[in-house]
Design a protein around this motif. Structure first.
Motif, short mmCIF file in Angstrom:
data_model
loop_
_atom_site.label_atom_id
_atom_site.label_comp_id
_atom_site.label_asym_id
_atom_site.label_seq_id
_atom_site.Cartn_x
_atom_site.Cartn_y
_atom_site.Cartn_z
N MET A 62 0.84 -1.20 0.00
CA MET A 62 0.00 0.00 0.00
C MET A 62 0.87 1.24 0.00
N ASP A 63 0.61 2.12 -0.97
CA ASP A 63 1.41 3.33 -1.12
C ASP A 63 0.58 4.54 -0.68
N GLU A 64 0.75 4.95 0.56
CA GLU A 64 0.03 6.09 1.13
C GLU A 64 -1.45 6.07 0.76
N PRO A 65 -2.16 4.99 1.05
CA PRO A 65 -3.55 4.89 0.57
C PRO A 65 -4.50 5.85 1.26
N LEU A 66 -4.09 6.45 2.38
CA LEU A 66 -5.01 7.32 3.11
C LEU A 66 -4.75 8.80 2.86
N SER A 67 -3.70 9.10 2.08
CA SER A 67 -3.28 10.51 2.00
C SER A 67 -4.29 11.40 1.28
N ASN A 68 -5.20 10.80 0.48
CA ASN A 68 -6.17 11.64 -0.23
C ASN A 68 -7.50 11.75 0.51
N LEU A 69 -7.56 11.26 1.74
CA LEU A 69 -8.82 11.31 2.49
C LEU A 69 -8.76 12.45 3.50
N ASP A 70 -9.93 12.95 3.89
CA ASP A 70 -9.92 14.00 4.90
C ASP A 70 -9.65 13.39 6.28
N ALA A 71 -9.31 14.25 7.24
CA ALA A 71 -8.77 13.78 8.52
C ALA A 71 -9.70 12.78 9.22
N LYS A 72 -10.99 13.04 9.20
CA LYS A 72 -11.91 12.18 9.94
C LYS A 72 -12.00 10.80 9.30
N LEU A 73 -12.12 10.82 7.97
CA LEU A 73 -12.22 9.56 7.22
C LEU A 73 -10.93 8.77 7.35
N ARG A 74 -9.82 9.50 7.43
CA ARG A 74 -8.51 8.86 7.53
C ARG A 74 -8.43 8.05 8.83
N THR A 75 -8.91 8.65 9.92
CA THR A 75 -8.87 7.95 11.20
C THR A 75 -9.73 6.69 11.15
N ALA A 76 -10.94 6.83 10.58
CA ALA A 76 -11.84 5.68 10.52
C ALA A 76 -11.25 4.58 9.64
N THR A 77 -10.70 4.98 8.47
CA THR A 77 -10.18 3.99 7.54
C THR A 77 -8.94 3.31 8.11
N ARG A 78 -8.16 4.07 8.86
CA ARG A 78 -6.98 3.53 9.53
C ARG A 78 -7.36 2.35 10.41
N GLN A 79 -8.41 2.57 11.20
CA GLN A 79 -8.85 1.50 12.11
C GLN A 79 -9.37 0.31 11.32
N GLU A 80 -10.07 0.60 10.20
CA GLU A 80 -10.61 -0.50 9.40
C GLU A 80 -9.49 -1.32 8.77
N LEU A 81 -8.45 -0.63 8.28
CA LEU A 81 -7.34 -1.35 7.66
C LEU A 81 -6.63 -2.22 8.69
N ALA A 82 -6.45 -1.68 9.91
CA ALA A 82 -5.79 -2.46 10.97
C ALA A 82 -6.64 -3.68 11.30
N ALA A 83 -7.98 -3.49 11.36
CA ALA A 83 -8.88 -4.60 11.65
C ALA A 83 -8.82 -5.64 10.53
N LEU A 84 -8.76 -5.15 9.29
CA LEU A 84 -8.68 -6.03 8.13
C LEU A 84 -7.41 -6.89 8.21
N HIS A 85 -6.31 -6.26 8.59
CA HIS A 85 -5.05 -6.98 8.72
C HIS A 85 -5.16 -8.07 9.77
N ARG A 86 -5.78 -7.73 10.90
CA ARG A 86 -5.92 -8.73 11.97
C ARG A 86 -6.77 -9.89 11.48
N ARG A 87 -7.85 -9.58 10.74
CA ARG A 87 -8.77 -10.62 10.31
C ARG A 87 -8.13 -11.52 9.26
N LEU A 88 -7.41 -10.92 8.31
CA LEU A 88 -6.82 -11.71 7.23
C LEU A 88 -5.55 -12.42 7.68
N GLY A 89 -4.84 -11.80 8.62
CA GLY A 89 -3.56 -12.36 9.05
C GLY A 89 -2.54 -12.35 7.93
N ALA A 90 -2.73 -11.47 6.95
CA ALA A 90 -1.85 -11.45 5.78
C ALA A 90 -0.70 -10.48 6.01
#
Lengths: 328, 398
Positions: free
Chosen positions: B161-189
């Motif tokens: 992933m190449d700075e995938p959150l840099s084009n989002l606004d601050a609030k969305l960035r925080t939410a997406t950050r948590q989702e990506l971390a959750a996705l990583h935990r779920r996939l274990g990839a």
């Protein structure tokens, strides 16, 4: 006791001395209203020169042509113009020369679609494999013929095709293919015109396609290759669809302009002949008007082609609207 | 599976070394963040892993297989671009199906199977209702989700992933950050994630690789990078407001290690060391602010900095007080209860364990070792990536 904290707008209204966003609005609209009268005609002033030139050189002649197409006149100013209704249209549609010219024009357009749309895509895609300054050099090399005037082009190609000592017949002779004067051969005259005009138009096509390719973000090809696509899949499924707006533009330009670009070469190299084998509609218009001095006939044919090409242009504009992706 | 091994990877552009001899191990299931300022080579490194850029030298291994010369389409990786690179002429559904359909030239997977998989990942990132839309009809956040879904659709060995959150606004960035971390935990990839945002790095990473000028500064867990910065650069880059860094002298006085600088005095612990030019680092939140001459009892160890207040900034949750100490500006964060006026003489204190010492010449961290028999270097991190750090942390000679 609790007192409710009032919002900022209410606070402003409470103190009349403060002019904030709420209080300031009437003043601003008044300012806008004051400015509007002087603003209304200024934009029109800016486009006026272009509008005047368009009216003078395009729309007024068009109206005159439409008028002439209903009249019989031999271009001599002292002779009267006689109104003849749609008689000229009936005549022009029944002329075998027109059918020949129309067929030739379609044939020219199809050939040029190949040379100035399909070939440039191939050339531009191939020249991307060349890196650095060499690429610019190659593209310049292909583009330069477009800048040569038709008269010079015709002269050079006449020498190249000359039956006595021309380069092309000489090469053909060594390959065992005898070549006579191609411009006098009813089967080869049109092909020779296509080769000469195609040589000039190729550069324009490569320029447009290269510009189109440069406008496509390299990220798409990179993403596709990580997604597992091979080079052929990337070209056919990503690059060409993304290039399609440029290709539609190029095809439209080819259809609309090829008849014009062909005209000087026809006039200088074959004169539309032998017979009418290499003529096209523009050359025919010219012959009707300035060889036969039949302004009505020439104008009627001109109006028919104007409507025909207008419809083609509308279809392509609609098509390019559909194909634009607003790449961001 | 997805274990990436980078072995002495370098890439030069003409005379500029964008990536300089980087060795790094990304274990299966790691969320590795390549962190660093603009131009540090993090994106170049990611593009080399993706196969979009050939390394000038060095090798790359994925699950024990050398993939250095493999074209990107054979590497079995997926990438989310900063621009998202959604194919603009294809609908969301066709964008998602693309990685499956191009690999399906033999026709192994049926159309039904592809569309089932597309629907599955679309549900996973909550874009099921957007499948028929074109990318231009999507908002920034929706595009980002589609880009992630397109990466997920194929179940690759690793996600880049190449700075995938840099084009989002601050609030969305925080939410997406948590989702990506959750996705990583779920996939274990395995994830390799490029960012210049230390908050993204701290919150999502299992391992951070901090880059500077094409070289690795430090590799470690977020805790290690924050608590034990391995270099002056790491100390200055991690943390906001930035760590206070000031030049000082290390010496021994009365059998104790001391650090001296203009208006700065620190007593560390018992021991002996030859004199040494160092850089002293103290995080703003580890400094305590007191008015000069107040009755606060001075502890036997720790640092004391004397200065005057220059500026106090209200950050809402706390205040950031800038003080002038020996000609240098020192930042302190402290509660907002006390209002600090400009020009007030103050004493700033910090506990000994919160002082970071770096060699001034090399910029590397100095670590105290109580065991005098082993003066050799001790790496700050003990995982497989340790070998990658440019220089091991220098031990204080006892």
């Amino acid at each position: 006791m609790f007192t409710e904290v009032s919002g900022p707008a209410a606070a402003l209204q409470a103190s009349p001395a403060v002019v904030g966003p709420a209080g300031g609005r009437p003043a601003r609209t008044a300012a806008l209203r004051r400015r509007r009268p002087s603003g209304t005609w200024v934009p029109y002033l800016y486009v006026l020169p272009a509008v005047i030139l368009l009216l003078l050189w395009t729309y007024w002649p068009l109206v005159q042509t439409a008028g002439l197409s209903f009249q019989d006149w031999n271009l001599i100013p002292t002779r009267p113009k006689v109104f003849v209704g749609v008689q000229k249209y009936q005549k022009v549609l029944s002329l075998p020369e027109l059918h020949q010219a129309l067929t030739n024009t379609v044939a020219y357009i199809l050939a040029f679609l190949g040379i100035s749309v399909a070939l440039p895509v191939l050339f531009a895609l191939l020249s991307r494999k060349v890196k650095g300054k060499a690429r610019t050099f190659y593209q310049a090399l292909i583009f330069v013929p477009f800048l040569v005037t038709p008269v010079a082009t015709s002269a050079v190609w006449r020498w190249l095709f000359a039956p006595d000592g021309g380069t092309i017949p000489a090469i053909a002779a060594t390959l065992g293919v005898p070549m006579d004067n191609v411009f006098r051969d009813p089967n080869a005259a049109m092909t020779s015109v296509i080769v000469i005009v195609g040589w000039q138009m190729l550069g324009f096509g490569v320029l447009v396609v290269s510009a189109g390719l440069a406008g496509i973000s390299p990220d798409y090809a990179a993403a596709a290759s990580i997604d597992g696509a091979n080079q052929r899949q990337i070209t056919w499924r990503i690059i060409l669809p993304l290039l399609s707006p440029s290709l539609v533009f190029l095809a439209l330009m080819t259809i609309l302009l090829s008849a014009q670009w062909t005209y000087p070469i026809i006039d200088l190299v074959t004169g539309g002949g032998p017979g009418n084998s290499s003529t096209n509609i523009y050359y025919l218009l010219y012959q009707f008007g300035f060889r036969n001095f039949d302004a009505g006939l020439s104008s009627a044919a001109g109006m028919l082609f104007f409507v025909g090409f207008g419809i083609v242009a509308l279809v392509f504009v609609e098509l390019s609207e559909k194909l634009s992706f607003h790449d961001n | 599976m997805g274990r990436l091994v980078l072995n002495q990877l370098s890439r030069s552009f003409k005379d500029v070394k964008a990536v300089d001899n980087i060795s790094l191990v990304v274990d299966d299931g790691d969320f590795l963040v390549l962190l660093g300022p603009s131009g540090c080579g993090k994106t170049t490194l990611l593009r080399m892993i993706a196969g979009l850029l050939d390394p000038t030298s060095g090798t790359l291994e994925l699950d024990g297989r050398d993939i250095t010369d493999q074209p990107s389409r054979r590497r079995d990786l997926a990438m989310v671009f900063q621009s998202y690179a959604l194919y603009p002429h294809l609908s969301v559904a066709k964008n998602l199906a693309f990685p499956l359909s191009v690999r399906n030239s033999g026709g192994k997977a049926s159309k039904a199977e592809i569309s089932r998989r597309v629907a599955e990942v679309a549900d996973m990132v909550d874009i099921g209702h957007l499948l028929e839309r074109k990318p231009k009809e999507l908002s920034g956040g929706q595009r980002q989700r589609v880009a992630v879904a397109r990466a997920l659709v194929r179940e690759p060995k690793a996600f880049l992933m190449d700075e995938p959150l840099s084009n989002l606004d601050a609030k969305l960035r925080t939410a997406t950050r948590q989702e990506l971390a959750a996705l990583h935990r779920r996939l274990g990839a395995t994830f390799v994630y490029v960012t210049h945002d230390q908050v993204e790095a701290m919150t999502m990473a299992t391992k951070i690789a901090l880059l500077n000028g094409g070289r690795l500064e430090q590799v470690g867990t977020p805790d290690e990078l924050y608590d034990k910065p391995a270099s002056v650069f790491a100390a200055g880059f991690m943390g906001s407001p930035a760590t206070n860094l000031l030049d000082a002298q290390l010496s021994t006085a009365n059998g104790k290690i001391t650090v001296m600088a203009p208006d700065v005095e620190a007593v560390l612990w018992e021991g002996e060391t030859p004199e040494r030019e160092i850089v002293l680092g103290i995080r703003p939140e580890h400094l305590t602010l007191n008015a000069a001459g107040s009755a606060a009892a001075a502890p036997s160890t720790g640092a004391a900095l004397r200065g005057t207040v220059e500026l106090a900034e209200n950050l809402g949750r706390e205040q950031l007080v800038h003080c002038r100490v020996g000609g240098r500006r020192i930042a302190v964060t402290c509660p907002r209860e006390h209002r600090w006026e400009e020009g007030v003489a103050v004493v700033l204190s910090a506990r000994a364990e919160h002082l970071h010492l770096f060699d001034r010449a090399s910029g590397r961290r100095l670590e105290w070792q109580s065991e005098p028999s082993n003066p050799s270097a001790v790496p700050t991190h003990d995982d497989g990536a340790a070998a990658s750090a440019r220089q091991p942390t220098q031990a204080l000679p006892a």
